[in-house]
Design a protein around this motif. Structure first.
Motif, short mmCIF file in Angstrom:
data_model
loop_
_atom_site.label_atom_id
_atom_site.label_comp_id
_atom_site.label_asym_id
_atom_site.label_seq_id
_atom_site.Cartn_x
_atom_site.Cartn_y
_atom_site.Cartn_z
N LEU A 293 -102.24 38.90 -3.73
CA LEU A 293 -102.80 38.98 -2.37
C LEU A 293 -104.28 39.32 -2.36
O LEU A 293 -104.96 39.10 -1.37
CB LEU A 293 -102.02 40.02 -1.56
CG LEU A 293 -100.56 39.66 -1.26
CD1 LEU A 293 -99.88 40.84 -0.58
CD2 LEU A 293 -100.48 38.43 -0.38
N SER A 294 -104.76 39.90 -3.44
CA SER A 294 -106.17 40.24 -3.51
C SER A 294 -107.02 39.08 -4.02
O SER A 294 -108.18 39.27 -4.38
CB SER A 294 -106.37 41.46 -4.41
OG SER A 294 -105.88 41.20 -5.72
N GLY A 295 -106.44 37.90 -4.06
CA GLY A 295 -107.20 36.73 -4.46
C GLY A 295 -108.20 36.32 -3.40
O GLY A 295 -108.13 36.73 -2.23
N PRO A 296 -109.15 35.48 -3.76
CA PRO A 296 -110.22 35.13 -2.82
C PRO A 296 -109.75 34.27 -1.65
O PRO A 296 -110.31 34.34 -0.57
CB PRO A 296 -111.23 34.39 -3.70
CG PRO A 296 -110.42 33.88 -4.86
CD PRO A 296 -109.35 34.89 -5.09
N ASN A 297 -108.71 33.44 -1.87
CA ASN A 297 -108.24 32.54 -0.82
C ASN A 297 -107.06 33.18 -0.10
O ASN A 297 -105.96 33.29 -0.65
CB ASN A 297 -107.83 31.19 -1.44
CG ASN A 297 -107.61 30.13 -0.37
OD1 ASN A 297 -107.24 30.43 0.75
ND2 ASN A 297 -107.85 28.88 -0.75
N THR B 12 -111.68 46.30 -9.75
CA THR B 12 -112.19 45.93 -11.08
C THR B 12 -112.69 44.49 -11.13
O THR B 12 -113.09 44.03 -12.20
CB THR B 12 -111.07 46.12 -12.12
OG1 THR B 12 -109.94 45.33 -11.75
CG2 THR B 12 -110.66 47.58 -12.20
N LYS B 13 -112.68 43.81 -10.02
CA LYS B 13 -113.09 42.41 -10.01
C LYS B 13 -114.59 42.30 -9.76
O LYS B 13 -115.30 43.28 -9.57
CB LYS B 13 -112.30 41.62 -8.96
CG LYS B 13 -110.80 41.56 -9.26
CD LYS B 13 -110.08 40.69 -8.27
CE LYS B 13 -108.60 40.60 -8.61
NZ LYS B 13 -107.85 39.72 -7.65
N GLU B 14 -115.06 41.06 -9.72
CA GLU B 14 -116.47 40.82 -9.50
C GLU B 14 -116.88 41.29 -8.11
O GLU B 14 -116.08 41.34 -7.18
CB GLU B 14 -116.77 39.33 -9.66
CG GLU B 14 -116.45 38.78 -11.04
CD GLU B 14 -116.70 37.28 -11.12
OE1 GLU B 14 -117.13 36.72 -10.08
OE2 GLU B 14 -116.48 36.69 -12.18
N ALA B 15 -118.17 41.59 -8.00
CA ALA B 15 -118.68 42.15 -6.74
C ALA B 15 -118.49 41.19 -5.58
O ALA B 15 -118.17 41.59 -4.45
CB ALA B 15 -120.16 42.51 -6.89
N LYS B 16 -118.66 39.90 -5.84
CA LYS B 16 -118.51 38.92 -4.76
C LYS B 16 -117.08 38.87 -4.26
O LYS B 16 -116.83 38.84 -3.05
CB LYS B 16 -118.95 37.55 -5.26
CG LYS B 16 -118.92 36.47 -4.19
CD LYS B 16 -119.43 35.15 -4.74
CE LYS B 16 -119.39 34.06 -3.66
NZ LYS B 16 -119.88 32.77 -4.19
N ILE B 17 -116.15 38.88 -5.19
CA ILE B 17 -114.74 38.87 -4.80
C ILE B 17 -114.38 40.19 -4.11
O ILE B 17 -113.65 40.21 -3.11
CB ILE B 17 -113.86 38.64 -6.03
CG1 ILE B 17 -114.16 37.26 -6.64
CG2 ILE B 17 -112.38 38.75 -5.68
CD1 ILE B 17 -113.37 36.96 -7.90
N GLN B 18 -114.89 41.30 -4.65
CA GLN B 18 -114.63 42.60 -4.00
C GLN B 18 -115.10 42.60 -2.56
O GLN B 18 -114.39 43.05 -1.67
CB GLN B 18 -115.37 43.70 -4.78
CG GLN B 18 -114.73 44.08 -6.10
CD GLN B 18 -115.38 45.30 -6.69
OE1 GLN B 18 -115.60 46.30 -6.00
NE2 GLN B 18 -115.69 45.24 -7.97
N SER B 19 -116.30 42.10 -2.33
CA SER B 19 -116.86 42.11 -0.98
C SER B 19 -115.97 41.35 -0.02
O SER B 19 -115.65 41.82 1.08
CB SER B 19 -118.26 41.52 -0.99
OG SER B 19 -118.79 41.44 0.30
N ASN B 20 -115.53 40.17 -0.43
CA ASN B 20 -114.71 39.34 0.44
C ASN B 20 -113.37 39.99 0.73
O ASN B 20 -112.93 40.11 1.88
CB ASN B 20 -114.53 37.97 -0.22
CG ASN B 20 -113.69 37.03 0.63
OD1 ASN B 20 -113.56 37.21 1.82
ND2 ASN B 20 -113.11 36.02 -0.01
N GLY C 119 -101.08 33.82 0.57
CA GLY C 119 -100.09 34.33 1.52
C GLY C 119 -100.58 35.48 2.37
O GLY C 119 -99.83 35.98 3.21
N TRP C 120 -101.81 35.93 2.19
CA TRP C 120 -102.30 37.08 2.95
C TRP C 120 -102.35 36.78 4.44
O TRP C 120 -102.02 37.63 5.27
CB TRP C 120 -103.67 37.51 2.43
CG TRP C 120 -104.30 38.55 3.30
CD1 TRP C 120 -105.28 38.40 4.21
CD2 TRP C 120 -103.96 39.94 3.34
NE1 TRP C 120 -105.59 39.58 4.82
CE2 TRP C 120 -104.78 40.55 4.31
CE3 TRP C 120 -103.02 40.72 2.66
CZ2 TRP C 120 -104.73 41.90 4.60
CZ3 TRP C 120 -102.94 42.07 2.96
CH2 TRP C 120 -103.79 42.64 3.91
#
Length: 1630
Positions: free
Chosen positions: A784-788, A835-843, A793-794
């Motif tokens: 669920l913490s994926g970018p899309n 622990t993921k990349e900053a861009k993914i974290q922000s989104n 399913g988020w």
């Protein structure tokens, strides 16, 4: 050792044959001699002994041969002789026979290579002959020996095969299709096995003569060979040919015949081995055998025991790995062959329904029961119901009208046998079998069939394994013992019910024998098998699933269903998979009590159509969904789930774990079953864990207790399985996961309004869906913490949960659950994405945090005319805010983006209909929380942000944070929160200062924070206001040093002075004041806040004075501040005035360093000071010390700067203000001003001391002011600050101030004693009057201090002042009236010294000391004034005043009415000199200071006494004192005349007697100034020194009469009177 044994045996033989057989004895003796002389013995003699017909000889011979064989001492050439001897002796006694049987295995073992061919045949024939013995012991040993020898023969083949390269081929044997060369051992085995089969069939044997061997024994030997040497039979073509051509046909023929039990059971055993191990080598023959066996299974075709044997055979076959698949490949899957497996499972299906009542078929599965158990039903019924069972579950039996059965159900107690029939070789007749035994075998066969399918499909599941099977090992793994474990172990031993070793690892049961596997089985074969057999398997399992079964049987049945569904799923067969899953799902749900009773299917006869024709009925909608329909809402009965329901549910869950990704829409079966069972599962948890009554507690060891324990264990296991099921979804693809989410979303309830009066709480189904959504999402947090958000399913999940939580039509519990899920998921996702990349974290972070904000927005967005928010909305709102707090606490340091969302979410706790007020708006700040609970939850998050995460916030977010802080500070519900927020402002300020350039004065965020904080200083709560002011001052003080002058001026003008203006406006604005509480305490609190603000302002300006002086607009800035100060003074508040004047004092003191720059400000300050003294509108505001102190302190600070410019009028007004401050001041707390002056008094005194006494008026002003201070303690009335009337002073005594001012007054008068101005202005007169007041109040005030009393200081000051001032009076030409006033003041001082009332003083020592001081002081003072008191320039009133004072001070006893003339001021002291009052019995008390009275008496006498150099001034003074002296001398005589006659013989009081004698002595000795004593006739004087006796003579004469009286007379008085009378007689005649 062998030699010794032979020697013993030969000796024994000689003894036995000594008389009976001479030849034998001789031969034995010769052998013994040869034995002793030779290394070897003769075996012929031993063989001869064995051949003898004598049992004793044969026994010894056999024994010797046995020992010889054991020691390998028998020559190989003698083997044939020995075997012949054994054959001859086999007919002797049983002892010999047994010894022969003991010897033969040893012989074969020791001489393995030699015993072959004919020797082997002879050996076997000997055993066969002995086997025919009628002695059971011999027959039994012979049977065992024959078996052993047979095994040895086949073992030699195995050994020969291992040495195949070394052993040559010896011959050829014929086969069905040719010949084959064999080796010696193989040839022997071939011939032995062939003859054994021929013997069994009754044909002639060619190698071994076994004609004496019984058929049962032969079958046993065949079975033994088949079981033990199956591999050899397969590998050796010659043996395989015998098996196919002789053995199998023989067995098939025997199966078809009506043989007895003994033969039949052995045939079945041998056939079992053929079918199990050699079916591939005898396909046609085995097909015939299987067909015969299938016909036996049909009911009514064969006896029951033979049917049972057939079922036991199939049980063993199905349990053998790989047999089922092999049979299907050989027969069912071959066109034209019989469908053996399909027909077999059809038979199982029909067999399961033959006797439904017997197996306890009902609506649900229960424990088997017996009639004996019914006696204890009232004990066990409650336990059964607690475990989910229903009393009388076998309702179908009673309903069908069948007779009661002795035993109902399949149980290990009565549905199994200790030894299976197929193993009962010792029975000649069939045993009595339990009626349900065959049905238990049917069940076992079905479960074994499922196990075989699972094993066959293991390769398909290698990469997706995870199926967990139910079993007791799972219970053991959890530390729970199963009550049926013991019986299961028994079943495992006899092969009735095989068990897997572990429910986690079933590899041991799924290994396929390499012998039977001709190659890897194709998927097509397994698919065909499942497609062809699943309907019958489902029917069989379904029947048993609702029968009365033991726990172990039921557990294996559930495992079978689970494995069947698993196999179908792996093979992609959705229809059978769903059918098996549905069956499990139905069994997982408890039967409702209100449901109609289950009608079991009718028994099928032999001609019943095959079940494969009924697949459509099995797959009907009722079967697939009948048990999964949603419960109607009106059904409030919740049946409890039994342990068996839970077992089925766990099996279904484990199945879903294994094949979940491929289920698709069929996942709904699992979810609905789990949902429907959740109510019962929850009930079980509480029921099993709770206490049970004594009546409902089952007996230990009973079936009910077993069922309860099982349900307990299964409840735990189900919970674990549910967790594992959802844990397995982490391996799903995104598509499969989204499909599963969609299924759960569609299961969410349709919102339903909660009717009025309905019980609160949703159906558990609805909450269940939400809980499973949460569990699923929590496990898949990483996904669920994926970018899309759409593919993961988020989006689906968040929209569903928000809609549920915000819907007012949903029940409150549903909304609570949804809100909990949202906040927990947001937290979990934020943690996982850290622990993921900053861009993914922000989104992802912004997406997760926005979900919480959107949820709150949804709560209040769809009211549609309803109330703004409900209690449920507020509760959900609070849960969401709690989630925000938890997020900040847990992972605040990892938030990269979204702080603005967090702060906006936090702000939703407030009811903000409009925008926040601007920072500069005047008025009391106030925000409104929706509820205080929301505020408490949210504020914790704000604290965490301000303490730990400020560095993560952007400047924009900082502004939002400041607004949130202001909202919390302004809310009125929680005081502690507001106070804490004030501190948080400081934290944020420090952070901003450390990160932005505040020196540039353009830090909008920092300035905005200061403005918000300044607005908090207007809060209605004093604690909040004070805290805000202090924090604001600290911030400016700490960071002001880093500001430029311009920036500092901006902060002062825009923040600090603005805050001052707000407070001033609030105090002056009547509209705002009306909103405030009008009590004194609350007004004082407001003034206290203003004081803190003013004090802080002054300290801040002093700390940053350099920056202030460098301000570009300093005049305007100071004007702003001064105007604000003036407005504060107009408020008429002591607290505010204190702060203002204290601030001025500090600031003016600093202005002295640069007076040129600050002179305009100083002048304005001086004018302000003179305007008025501090006042208060509140009449009960008593504590004004600090206000007046600050006010006087400002004067002291201003005067050094302004003294050159101050005019006399300013000083005069200032002196008046200073005096008013002292007079109006209230008493300080916890202290008095008796010993120490108050700070205000000290400060005022210091002010008078420091004023430069220049000019003509200023000294007088100072002296007059000091004089007023000196007399202040002795003024009865003191004016109050805000009233025109006068009231008594409160608390203050001014004693210490008076003492301190007396010294200053003395110094000031002495300093200016030569200045006429102090005389003319009345300043000196005021000083003398003040001193007089102090002196005359000698004992009026009793300060009790340790220092010098104020009256002594006043006397000392008066004496010091008198000398220079009297000198100045003699020299100056003052106005006569003013001079006389001054002289009267001096006489008053003398009067005060002489006349001190000490009656109230208890310490007489103090009085004596004070009397001494006064006498010395009066003596000194008389020396100053007496010389000038008689001067003509001095008015007679002055002298009269002095004489009167001395006269009154000389009275030792208080005169009574009539003794002194009642004229004003004793103007006519001699008017009633001879009048005698009426006598009295009560004597007056003497004066307290007798010595001072005598001192004044003598002073009065000295004024009249004649002196040699009498001056006019002296004469004038004597003339004024003479009348008072005569009156003073007459008073004791008049008192004596009036009172003494009444005393009788009582003596006269001592003080009166002494006074009388002193007066008579003075009369006698006095020589008056001639002409000073007036004549009794008006206008004349007596020119005689004894003129006073003229006035006193009548009284003396009368006193003689009284003194001479014998009753009340006194000799001493009489003598003194006579002396006075004699003095009269010597001067003139009376």
């Amino acid at each position: 050792m062998t030699s010794q044994l032979l020697t013993l045996e030969l000796s024994s033989l000689i003894n036995e044959a000594k008389r009976k057989n001479t030849d034998l004895r001789n031969a034995a003796e010769k052998s013994l001699q040869d034995l002793k002389s030779l290394r070897t013995t003769s075996e012929q003699q031993l063989a001869a002994a064995a051949k003898s017909r004598n049992a004793r000889f044969a026994s010894s011979g056999v024994s010797c041969l046995q020992r010889l064989i054991v020691s390998k001492g028998l020559p190989k050439v003698r083997l044939a002789d020995v075997l012949d001897a054994f054959s001859d002796a086999s007919g002797l006694s049983h002892d010999v026979q047994l010894k022969i049987l003991q010897t033969l295995p040893t012989l074969l073992q020791v001489y393995t290579d030699e015993i072959r061919g004919s020797l082997l045949a002879s050996t076997l024939q000997i055993c066969s002959a002995l086997h025919a013995s009628r002695n059971p012991a011999v027959s039994g040993v012979a049977n065992a020996t024959l078996q052993q020898l047979l095994n040895s023969a086949f073992e030699k083949v195995a050994n020969e095969d291992r040495r195949a390269q070394e052993v040559p081929l010896v011959t050829e044997v014929p086969l069905e299709d040719g010949k084959i060369a064999v080796r010696a051992a193989a040839f022997d085995a071939y011939r032995v096995f062939r003859d054994l089969c021929l013997c069994t069939e009754g044909h002639v044997q060619t190698f071994v003569k076994l004609s004496t061997l019984a058929q049962t024994s032969a079958l046993e030997l065949i079975d033994s060979v088949l079981r033990t040497y199956s591999k050899l039979l397969i590998e050796h073509l010659e043996l395989r040919d015998i098996l196919r051509t002789l053995t199998t046909p023989l067995l098939v023929r025997l199966l078809s015949e009506n043989q007895g039990f003994a033969i039949t059971v052995r045939v079945f055993r041998a056939m079992l081995e053929v079918l199990r191990s050699h079916m591939s080598n005898a396909v046609a023959e085995c097909e015939t055998a299987l067909d015969r066996l299938l016909r036996m299974l049909e009911q009514g075709h064969v006896p029951g025991w033979k049917r049972t044997l057939a079922m036991e055979l199939f049980r063993e076959l199905f349990a053998y790995p790989g047999w089922t698949i092999l049979a299907y490949e050989l027969y069912d899957d071959v066109e034209g062959s019989a469908c053996i497996i399909q027909d077999l499972v059809s038979v199982f299906a029909r067999m399961s329904t033959e006797k439904p009542a017997l197996i306890g078929l009902g609506r649900n599965s229960t424990m088997p029961s017996t009639p004996q158990q019914s006696n204890d039903s009232h004990f066990e019924e409650a336990a059964i119901e607690a475990a989910g069972g229903i009393a009388g579950a076998i309702g179908s039996v009673a309903e069908s009208g069948q007779a009661a059965l002795s035993q109902i159900g399949i149980s290990t107690q009565w549905s199994s046998v200790r030894t299976p029939c197929i193993d009962q070789l010792d029975k000649a007749d069939p045993p009595v079998l339990p009626e349900t035994y065959i049905y238990s075998l049917c069940l076992v066969c079905t479960t074994s069939f499922a196990n075989e399918l699972a094993s066959a499909s293991r390769n398909l599941a290698r990469e997706q394994s995870g199926l967990e099977e139910v079993g007791d090992s799972g219970l053991k793994h959890r530390g729970i013992s199963s009550p049926a474990v013991a019986s299961a172990q028994v079943l495992s031993k006899n092969g009735t019910l095989p068990r897997s070793s572990s429910y986690r690892d079933d590899s041991e049961n799924t290994k396929t024998s390499a012998t039977l596997s001709a190659g890897d089985r194709t998927n097509a074969t397994v698919i065909h098998l499942v497609e062809g057999c699943w309907p019958a398997l489902l029917a069989t399992c379904s029947t048993y699933l609702y029968s009365s079964l033991d726990s172990e049987y039921y557990r294996e049945l559930v495992k079978a269903l689970q494995r069947l569904a698993h196999v179908a799923g792996l093979l992609g067969l959705s229809t059978p998979r769903d059918a098996f899953m549905t069956s499990l799902a139905k069994a997982a749900m408890p039967i409702k009590a209100a449901a109609p009773p289950f009608s079991p299917p009718q028994s099928r006869g032999p001609d019943t159509p095959n079940l494969f024709t009924g697949a459509k009925g099995i797959l009907s909608a009722d079967r697939l969904t009948g048990g999964l329909q949603r419960r109607p809402s009106e059904d409030i009965h919740v049946p409890l789930a039994s342990g068996r329901n839970l077992l089925c549910l766990r099996a279904l869950l484990n199945l879903a774990i294994a094949i979940g990704p491929s289920l698709g829409s069929s996942y709904l079966i699992v979810l609905q079953a789990l949902r429907q069972s959740d109510v019962s599962l929850s009930s079980n948890t509480s029921t099993f864990a709770g206490p049970r009554s004594a009546q409902s507690t089952p007996r230990i060891g009973s079936e009910a207790s077993t069922q309860v324990a099982t349900a307990d264990a299964e409840a735990v296991a189900v919970q674990t399985a549910v967790d594992r099921l959802f844990q397995s979804t982490t391996k799903y693809t995104d598509e499969s996961f989204v499909d599963l989410l969609a299924i759960l979303r569609n299961m969410l309830p349709v919102p339903q309004a909660q009717a009025h009066g309905a019980a609160e709480g949703p159906p558990i189904d609805d909450v269940w869906v939400l809980s499973k959504l949460f569990q699923l999402a929590k496990i898949n947090t990483t996904r669920l913490s994926g970018p899309n958000s759409d593919s993961t399913g988020w989006t689906i999940l968040a929209e569903a949960l928000i809609a549920t939580a915000a819907s007012r039509d949903c029940l409150i519990h549903i909304r609570r659950t949804a809100a909990n899920i949202i906040r927990q998921l947001a937290l979990d996702i934020l943690i996982s994405v850290s622990t993921k990349e900053a861009k993914i974290q922000s989104n992802v972070q912004r997406r997760s945090l926005s979900c919480l904000y959107d949820e709150i927005g949804a709560l209040y967005s769809g009211s549609d005319g309803q109330e703004k928010f409900t209690a449920a909305d507020v509760e959900i709102h609070g849960m969401t805010l709690e989630g925000v707090r938890l997020i900040v606490e847990t992972c605040g340091e990892a938030i990269v983006d979204g702080w603005d969302v967090v702060l906006h979410t936090v702000a939703t706790a407030f009811d903000i209909s409009d925008n926040l007020p601007p920072p500069r708006e005047v008025g009391v700040p106030q925000s409104r929380l929706i509820t205080p609970q929301l505020g408490r939850v949210t504020f914790e998050a704000v604290q965490l942000i301000c303490s730990d995460f400020l560095s993560s916030l952007s400047m924009k977010s900082i502004g939002s944070l400041v607004d949130v802080l202001w909202l919390f500070a302004a809310q009125p519900d929680d005081l502690n929160t507001s106070l804490t927020v004030v501190t948080l402002f400081w934290n944020v300020s420090d952070f901003l200062v450390s990160t932005v350039d505040t020196a540039a004065a353009d830090s909008s965020s920092w300035l905005f924070l200061l403005l918000r904080l300044a607005s908090v200083s207007q809060d209605k709560r004093a604690e909040v206001r004070n805290g805000a002011v202090r924090t604001l001052m600290r911030i400016l003080d700490v960071h002001g040093g880093g500001l430029t002058p311009t920036a500092f001026e901006t902060c002062l003008d825009s923040v600090l002075f603005l805050a001052l203006d707000r407070h001033a406006d609030l105090r002056h604005n009547s509209v705002q004041l009306e909103a405030f509480p009008s009590t004194l305490d609350e007004v004082v609190d407001w003034d206290g806040t203003t004081k803190i603000l003013l004090d802080g302002t002054s300290q801040l300006l002093i700390s940053h004075w350099a920056a202030l002086e460098e301000a570009p607009d300093l005049p305007d800035l100071w004007g702003h501040l001064a105007h604000t100060f003036e407005r504060f003074l107009d408020c008429e508040s002591y607290e505010i005035s204190t702060a203002v004047f204290a601030a001025y004092t500090v600031l003016v003191g600093r202005m002295a360093q640069n007076l040129k720059l600050w002179m305009p400000a100083v002048r304005r300050s001086a004018a302000l000071w003179l305007k008025a003294i501090p006042e208060s509108r509140h009449t009960n505001a008593l504590n004004n010390q600090t206000a007046f102190t600050a006010y006087v302190g400002m004067f002291n600070a201003l005067y050094p700067l302004m003294k050159d410019e101050l005019e006399t009028s300013y000083i005069r007004t200032a002196a008046q203000h200073l005096l008013q401050c002292v007079k109006r001041s209230s008493s300080p707390n916890y202290t008095t001003d008796v010993n120490q002056p108050t700070p205000l008094q000290v400060l005022v005194h210091k002010s008078f001391q420091e004023i430069d006494a220049v000019g003509t008026e200023i000294p007088s002003i100072i002296i007059s002011s000091l004089a007023e201070l000196v007399a202040l303690p002795f003024s009865d009335l003191v004016p109050q600050p805000s009233a025109t009337s006068k009231t008594h002073k409160q608390g203050l005594t001014f004693v210490a101030a008076s003492k301190m001012s007396t010294e200053t007054l003395e110094s000031k008068v002495l300093e200016h004693a030569n200045e006429v101005a102090i005389y003319e202005t009345g300043a000196l007169l005021s000083a003398l009057d003040s001193l007089t007041k102090v002196i005359k109040s000698q004992y009026v005030l009793q300060p009790g201090d340790k220092g010098q009393p104020p009256w002594q200081k006043a006397i000392s000051a008066a004496l010091a002042i008198a000398e220079p001032t009297l000198t100045m009076l003699r020299k100056s030409t003052l106005d006569e009236r003013l001079a006389n006033q001054l002289w009267l003041s001096f006489t008053d001082i003398a009067d005060g010294i002489a006349r001190a009332d000490c009656g109230a003083v208890e310490n007489r020592a103090t009085v004596r000391d004070d009397e001494d001081f006064d006498m010395a002081s009066l003596l000194r003072f008389q020396g100053l004034i007496i010389p000038s008191l008689g001067e003509p320039s001095i008015s007679a009133d002055v002298r009269h005043s002095y004489v009167t004072s001395i006269f009154e001070a000389s009275l030792l006893h208080k005169p009574q009415p009539g003794e002194i003339p009642a004229t004003k001021a004793l103007s006519s002291p001699l008017s009633n000199l001879l009048g005698i009052r009426r006598g009295r019995v009560k004597d007056p008390a003497p004066a307290g200071r007798l010595r001072m009275a005598y001192f004044c008496f003598e002073e009065l006498v000295s004024l009249v006494r004649s002196v040699e150099d009498g001056s006019p001034a002296r004469f004038a003074l004597a003339r004024a004192a003479a009348p008072y002296l005569i009156l003073r001398l007459a008073l004791p005589l008049k008192m004596y005349l009036a009172d003494q006659p009444l005393r009788g013989r009582m003596p006269q009081p001592w003080s009166q007697l002494q006074e009388l004698l002193f007066c008579l002595e003075t009369m006698r000795d006095l020589r008056c100034t001639v002409g000073a004593v007036p004549s009794p006739e008006d206008g004349f004087t007596i020119a005689e020194e004894k003129a006073h006796l003229v006035w006193l003579y009548p009284l003396v004469v009368q006193a003689l009469t009284v003194a001479g009286n014998a009753r009340h007379g006194d000799a001493d008085v009489l003598t003194a009177l006579r002396d006075v009378l004699g003095e009269c007689g010597g001067r003139w005649r009376c």
